[in-house]
Design a protein around this motif. Structure first.
Motif, mmCIF file in Angstrom:
data_model
loop_
_atom_site.group_PDB
_atom_site.id
_atom_site.type_symbol
_atom_site.label_atom_id
_atom_site.label_comp_id
_atom_site.label_asym_id
_atom_site.label_seq_id
_atom_site.Cartn_x
_atom_site.Cartn_y
_atom_site.Cartn_z
ATOM 1 N N ALA B 228 0.821 -1.209 0.000
ATOM 2 C CA ALA B 228 0.000 0.000 0.000
ATOM 3 C C ALA B 228 0.857 1.263 0.000
ATOM 4 O O ALA B 228 1.807 1.389 0.759
ATOM 5 C CB ALA B 228 -0.910 0.002 1.225
ATOM 6 N N GLU B 256 -2.831 -1.264 -2.727
ATOM 7 C CA GLU B 256 -3.702 -0.104 -2.561
ATOM 8 C C GLU B 256 -2.940 1.216 -2.638
ATOM 9 O O GLU B 256 -1.909 1.395 -1.999
ATOM 10 C CB GLU B 256 -4.418 -0.190 -1.201
ATOM 11 C CG GLU B 256 -5.376 0.976 -0.999
ATOM 12 C CD GLU B 256 -6.377 0.703 0.108
ATOM 13 O OE1 GLU B 256 -6.368 -0.395 0.671
ATOM 14 O OE2 GLU B 256 -7.164 1.627 0.399
ATOM 15 N N ALA B 282 -5.699 -3.772 -5.642
ATOM 16 C CA ALA B 282 -6.368 -3.083 -4.537
ATOM 17 C C ALA B 282 -6.746 -1.679 -5.003
ATOM 18 O O ALA B 282 -6.192 -1.164 -5.970
ATOM 19 C CB ALA B 282 -5.447 -3.032 -3.315
ATOM 20 N N PRO B 283 -7.696 -1.033 -4.306
ATOM 21 C CA PRO B 283 -8.235 0.240 -4.799
ATOM 22 C C PRO B 283 -7.182 1.339 -4.975
ATOM 23 O O PRO B 283 -6.160 1.352 -4.284
ATOM 24 C CB PRO B 283 -9.228 0.644 -3.699
ATOM 25 C CG PRO B 283 -9.587 -0.613 -3.006
ATOM 26 C CD PRO B 283 -8.389 -1.491 -3.083
ATOM 27 N N CYS B 314 -8.911 2.427 -9.804
ATOM 28 C CA CYS B 314 -7.510 2.431 -10.237
ATOM 29 C C CYS B 314 -7.384 3.132 -11.591
ATOM 30 O O CYS B 314 -8.342 3.255 -12.338
ATOM 31 C CB CYS B 314 -6.970 1.015 -10.355
ATOM 32 S SG CYS B 314 -6.885 0.157 -8.766
#
Ligand SMILES: Nc1ncnc2c1ncn2[C@@H]1O[C@H](COP(=O)(O)OP(=O)(O)OP(=O)(O)O)[C@@H](O)[C@H]1O
Ligand SMILES: [Mg+2]
Lengths: 259, 450
Positions: B228, B256, B282-283, B314
């Motif tokens: 992330a 993310e 992931a977002p 994304c």
């Protein structure tokens, strides 16, 4: 300085210039006027060496050169400069870099030392101020996304930096605001020197009032059908081109003779 | 040689030379298992043919027709000076050199740019001494094609880079893959793993170079895992020798709100295929994939790209540009998949090719597959020649034809190259592009129609 004799030019199978004669002595500014499609840009392009035109007859002498035998870059090195009616956008080539490359190409062609980046910057900044072009345009790609007037100013900037012997302006005044028009006029008037000359193609009297040409030529149907003094522009404004067409048989007739 | 015969010869060679999944002494069990499964995959699927969508335009026959032999020692031992001559000066950070698929401590220079939180090792060293985490980051067992699996089966070494959470590596970390050939047909299989932990930042430059003469085959794989918020700027320069075959995969796993930029430049090799495969898992992850390839002579540069949007929000942007000279062949095969979960995706894909000769060949195939709503997606491709009006404009200002053409070519490449970090990285790119375009007969000499 420039002598054009009996110039015939075809595009595809169509004859656009049909025996054009024109002489511009050193130190003079000549204007060429004429209706849309008369062949004015064709003349300018042929003088600058653009592809796609077939010269079927005639000669063009520039100083001691047989101009038509030269490549575009050789013509530029000899001192010919064309301010384009439609300046070309060149993505990815920064304007400042382009201008320096052009100047240094001319320097090299003349056997002179190249101008370094900082020296050039100083020179360019002067001219940028003189021409009144937005300095931000210098770091953008050549003409890309420039407004119509900005493109024309950019042509004048190149003219000011490259200092040609013969400047050909193809409707550089079209689409310009009044301040820019004065810049163009000043730029051209600066060429009024014994070793310089200019050929100014225009539809408008406004520019000619500012720069007062030595001669005005009327191009219709691929030939110069009238030549005269500066006052011819005013006369054309009153009469239009239609009234002149009858005189084509006598290409050297001059209204300006009454001067 | 028919492709079946070629394939059998290949498998035979690969087995004989120790590529078979026999366990290697001291190898951890997970790695033996991974290699075995890769090999099984390869045996099951076989090598790609022209019938495979992704290999339609790339001629594999010359690669499969040569009896390359894997994992050999290099036939010549290059010295630091040889490396310097092809790789140029250091980029200011650590330089890790992988020689014919094996990390070379001798040629590497790790005196610069190593700080707290940046862990750099040979992959073999990491396998031996590192923690169990590598097993998870080794690969997910999904292979794009037989060569991808072959790398997983054969690779013994490469580079491992790990950035601790919130670490920023100031200088670019450079990995130089040097393939040395001397008529011995080496098959070189380097594998590298880059793990950027949460919030870390790094610039990584992978350069593929060649030394010596004769055919060689580099079959490389780099896996980049971004946790992330990690930011990785990844560069990949391919400047292998004139007879080299080059197949490679960069595989990206984007977490993310991570940001990954891949900027690739291909000037070398005889036939080179560089695949970028990215999964946005992931977002809010952001992906930028730019490429510039310049096949000249008889070179073929293939650029397959696969982007999978698997999470909401994304972004991916691709800009690939080809400059194709002589009888060169440029291929772009871009594929974007927007999965059902990936609402709010933004995906853009552009491919532009500049043809500098009428013998130049180009294949371009941007593809978008969308399985959800609320997606902003564009794709486009354009193929053109030098703009004759622009060329005349430059020449009319006194710029000689050749220089004017060079300016237009550079102008075409500018929006890709301008994304390269100013300084040593951009310098390396300019040097590679410059020497490539100047090399050979008549660099810009126009076969351009006038
Ligand atoms: N490349 C070309 N192909 C076909 N016709 C052409 C081409 N270039 C010019 N022409 C034609 O030649 C004629 C002269 O064009 P030119 O551009 O020289 O006119 P002009 O006098 O500059 O006109 P304007 O005042 O509108 O700028 C026009 O009829 C034009 O359509
Ligand atoms: Mg015109």
């Amino acid at each position: 300085m420039l002598v054009i004799e009996g110039l015939h030019v075809e595009v595809g199978r169509t004859e656009i210039l049909a025996g054009l004669d024109l002489a511009i002595p050193a130190g003079e500014i000549h204007a060429v006027m004429g209706p849309n499609g008369a062949g004015k840009s064709t003349l300018a392009n042929v003088l600058a060496g653009r592809d796609g035109y077939r010269v079927t007859a005639g000669r063009v002498k520039f100083l001691d050169h047989d101009l038509l035998a030269m490549s575009p870059e050789e013509r530029a090195a000899a001192g010919v400069f064309l301010a384009f009616q439609q300046p070309v956008e060149i993505p990815g080539v920064p304007n400042m870099y382009f201008l320096r490359t052009a100047l240094n190409s001319l320097q090299r062609a003349h056997g002179l030392a190249e101008i370094g980046p900082s020296e050039f910057l100083a020179l360019a900044q002067d001219k940028v101020r003189l021409v009144g072009i937005d300095p931000a345009l210098m770091s953008r790609s050549v003409n890309e996304g420039f407004s119509g007037g900005e493109k024309k100013r950019n042509e004048i900037l190149q003219l000011a930096v490259l200092e040609p012997r013969l400047a050909i302006l193809d409707e550089t005044d079209s689409g310009l605001d009044i301040d820019a028009l004065r810049v163009v006029a000043d730029g051209v008037n600066a060429l009024r020197r014994p070793d310089r000359a200019a050929l100014v193609i225009t539809h408008h009297r406004r520019l000619l009032d500012l720069l007062v040409p030595d001669r005005v030529h009327v191009l219709v149907g691929g030939r110069i059908i009238r030549s005269g003094g500066a006052e011819l522009a005013g006369e054309l404004e009153r009469t239009g081109y239609t009234g002149l067409r009858d005189d084509r048989r006598d290409p050297v007739a001059t209204i300006g003779a009454s001067r | 040689m028919t492709s079946q015969v070629a394939e059998r010869t290949w498998q035979h060679n690969v087995h004989l030379s120790g590529g078979a999944p026999a366990e290697r002494p001291g190898e951890p069990a997970w790695l033996s298992a991974a290699r075995r499964s890769a090999f099984d995959w390869l045996s099951q699927h076989g090598f790609p043919t022209r019938k495979d969508e992704d290999w339609r335009y790339f001629d594999l026959a010359p690669v499969l027709g040569l009896a390359f032999s894997p994992n050999r020692e290099p036939s010549i031992e290059p010295r630091a000076a040889d490396l310097g001559a092809v790789a140029g000066p250091s980029l200011g950070g650590p330089r890790l050199v992988v020689l014919n698929g094996r990390y070379s401590p001798l040629l590497s220079d790790v005196t610069l740019g190593l700080g707290d939180g940046l862990h750099v090792a040979s992959l073999a060293g990491e396998i031996r001494d590192g923690g169990p985490g590598l097993a998870q980051r080794w690969g997910d067992g999904a292979y794009s094609h037989a060569f991808d699996a072959l790398n997983a089966a054969l690779a013994v070494d490469g580079v491992y880079i790990e950035l601790a959470p919130q670490t920023t590596a100031d200088a670019a970390i450079e990995i130089v893959y040097l393939t040395v050939a001397a008529g011995d047909l080496p098959l070189v299989s380097p594998r590298s793993v880059i793990f950027a932990q949460a919030g870390s930042r790094a610039t990584i430059v992978e350069t593929h170079l060649g030394l010596g003469h004769g055919h060689s085959l580099t079959n490389s794989h780099t896996r980049v895992v971004l946790a992330a918020g990690a930011h990785v700027e990844h560069y990949r320069f391919q400047a292998e020798g004139p007879e080299a075959s080059h197949l490679s995969v960069v595989e990206v796993h984007a977490g993310e709100a991570s940001r990954f930029a891949s900027r690739t430049l291909a000037v070398g090799g005889l036939r080179a295929r560089h695949e970028v495969r990215a999964r946005l898992v992931a977002p809010s992850a952001e992906l930028r994939l730019d490429g510039l390839y310049l096949p000249a002579g008889e070179q073929c540069h293939d650029n397959p790209v696969l982007v999978e949007h698997l999470a909401p929000g994304c972004t991916s942007r691709q800009l690939y540009k080809g400059i194709v000279k002589d009888a060169g062949h440029g291929i772009f095969n871009g594929h974007v998949i927007v999965g059902a979960a990936a609402v709010g995706t933004e995906a853009h894909q552009t491919n532009k090719t500049l043809l500098l000769s009428d013998r130049a060949e180009v294949d371009t195939r941007p593809r978008l597959e969308i399985f959800t709503d609320e997606v902003a997606a564009t794709h486009g491709a354009a193929v053109g020649q030098l703009d004759q009006d622009a060329l005349f404009y430059l020449r009319s200002r006194g710029i000689p034809d050749r220089d004017a053409q060079a300016m237009l070519v550079a102008g075409f490449a500018a929006d890709v190259l301008d994304g390269f970090a100013p300084g040593p990285v951009r310098g390396l790119a300019d040097r590679l592009v410059g020497s490539h375009l100047e090399a050979g007969s008549g660099a810009y000499q126009p076969e351009v129609k006038r």
